[in-house]
Design an enzyme around this catalytic site. Sequence first.
Site, PDB file in Angstrom:
ATOM      1  N   SER A   1      61.112  53.727  26.952  1.00  0.00           N
ATOM      2  CA  SER A   1      59.949  53.063  26.502  1.00  0.00           C
ATOM      3  C   SER A   1      58.812  53.818  26.735  1.00  0.00           C
ATOM      4  O   SER A   1      58.431  55.143  26.710  1.00  0.00           O
ATOM      5  CB  SER A   1      59.777  51.703  26.752  1.00  0.00           C
ATOM      6  OG  SER A   1      58.738  51.091  26.050  1.00  0.00           O
TER       7      SER A   1
ATOM      8  N   ASP B   1      65.251  47.176  18.076  1.00  0.00           N
ATOM      9  CA  ASP B   1      63.966  47.564  18.268  1.00  0.00           C
ATOM     10  C   ASP B   1      63.271  47.482  16.924  1.00  0.00           C
ATOM     11  O   ASP B   1      63.874  47.494  15.908  1.00  0.00           O
ATOM     12  CB  ASP B   1      63.968  49.260  18.605  1.00  0.00           C
ATOM     13  CG  ASP B   1      63.825  49.396  20.169  1.00  0.00           C
ATOM     14  OD1 ASP B   1      63.346  48.761  20.752  1.00  0.00           O
ATOM     15  OD2 ASP B   1      64.608  50.327  20.513  1.00  0.00           O
TER      16      ASP B   1
ATOM     17  N   HIS C   1      65.349  46.163  22.889  1.00  0.00           N
ATOM     18  CA  HIS C   1      64.611  46.981  23.403  1.00  0.00           C
ATOM     19  C   HIS C   1      65.042  47.007  25.075  1.00  0.00           C
ATOM     20  O   HIS C   1      64.659  47.763  25.785  1.00  0.00           O
ATOM     21  CB  HIS C   1      63.202  46.633  23.254  1.00  0.00           C
ATOM     22  CG  HIS C   1      62.314  47.632  23.774  1.00  0.00           C
ATOM     23  ND1 HIS C   1      61.859  48.990  23.127  1.00  0.00           N
ATOM     24  CD2 HIS C   1      61.357  47.927  24.984  1.00  0.00           C
ATOM     25  CE1 HIS C   1      60.975  49.615  23.998  1.00  0.00           C
ATOM     26  NE2 HIS C   1      60.758  49.222  24.977  1.00  0.00           N
TER      27      HIS C   1
END
Length: 305
Positions: A158, A249, A281
Site C-alpha cells: 500500500s 482491491d 487489500h
Amino acid sequence: MVDTNTDVDLEREYSPSLHTKRFQDSAKPNEEVLKHFVNVSQEATFLARRLYKTHLDVRYGGEADNQLLDIYYKEEEYGTPILVFIHGGYWQELDRSSAGPIVHTFVQLNYRVLLVDYDLCPKVTLQQLTQQISNFYKWLQRYARDTRATKISICGHSAGAHLALQMFDNAFAQPQNRLDLIDHVFLISGLYDLRQLWFLNSCNPNNNLCLDDDRAAQLSPFCCAYSEELLEKYREQNIHLHLIVAENDSNAFKEQSQRYAHKLIKLNMNVNYRVFKAYDHFDIIEECSNMSSAISCYMQNAIKI
C-alpha cells in the site's frame, strides 16, 4: 491536478476496507476487516519474536525519531540474503509491529527479514518521510556490504509500496549509494500517483501529508523522471519488479498498479503485473505468513529465478 470530473466515488475507491468481501455478517465489515488485519499482523509479529533471532530497534537514521527497524533471522545473519518489508497505513498509521506476516516464509527460506519503520504524518510531512526511507536505503547499502549479504529483495504494501520506490531516487545513481544487490521488488496494492487522492478526506484528513498539486506530482512515482544512469544500472542487475494487486482491491488501486507497470515497461524494466484472485487489500498480506498460500508461493517462486 488530474481530471476529477467523474461519477466515480473517489472517497470510496481509496478506502480499501470498503471493498472487502469478508465479514459480511458483521454490521460494519470495513471496521471488522481493519481490526482483524491489525490483530493477525501483530500476533504474527509477536510469534516471530519468539521463534527467531532478532535485533530490535536498530536505528538507520536520525536521533530521536522513528527511523528504526527490526531484523529477524533463523541461524545466521551474515552471508545470507535480505528481505526488506515497508508497511502501509496511508503514511499516517501502523508500524513495524503490524508487519509480522511477511517474516515466517522468508526466514524459513534462510532470509533475514528487515521490518522498517518511519515517522508518521503529520508528525512529519510526506516529503520528509520519503527522505527517511532514502536514509534507510543508504543504511541498507552499508549494512548489506558489512554483513556480506548475497542479495536483497524489497517488499512494500500500500503506502509502503510508494515508499519502497525511493530506490529510484536520483541520489542512488551515485556509486557510493547504489543498491547493487537488489534482485526482486514486490509492490503490493500500492499507490503511485498521488494527484488523484491527496485532497480526499479518506486518504489525507486535514492535509496531514502536507500536499498540494505540485507536491503531489513531485512525490508520485508515476510522474517522476528517473535517472537514465540509475535505470541502466538496475537493468544490468536484471531487477524484477512485481506489481501485485488483490482481486478485491478497488478499481482505483488496480488502475494505479496497471498504469505504473506500463510506465516501467516503457522504461525497459523487467515487470510482472499480477491480480491475485479472492484476496483483498489486507489478507493478501495476512496470508504471507502461510508458506503454501498463493501469495507466498508466488514470492517464493519469484526469488528462485
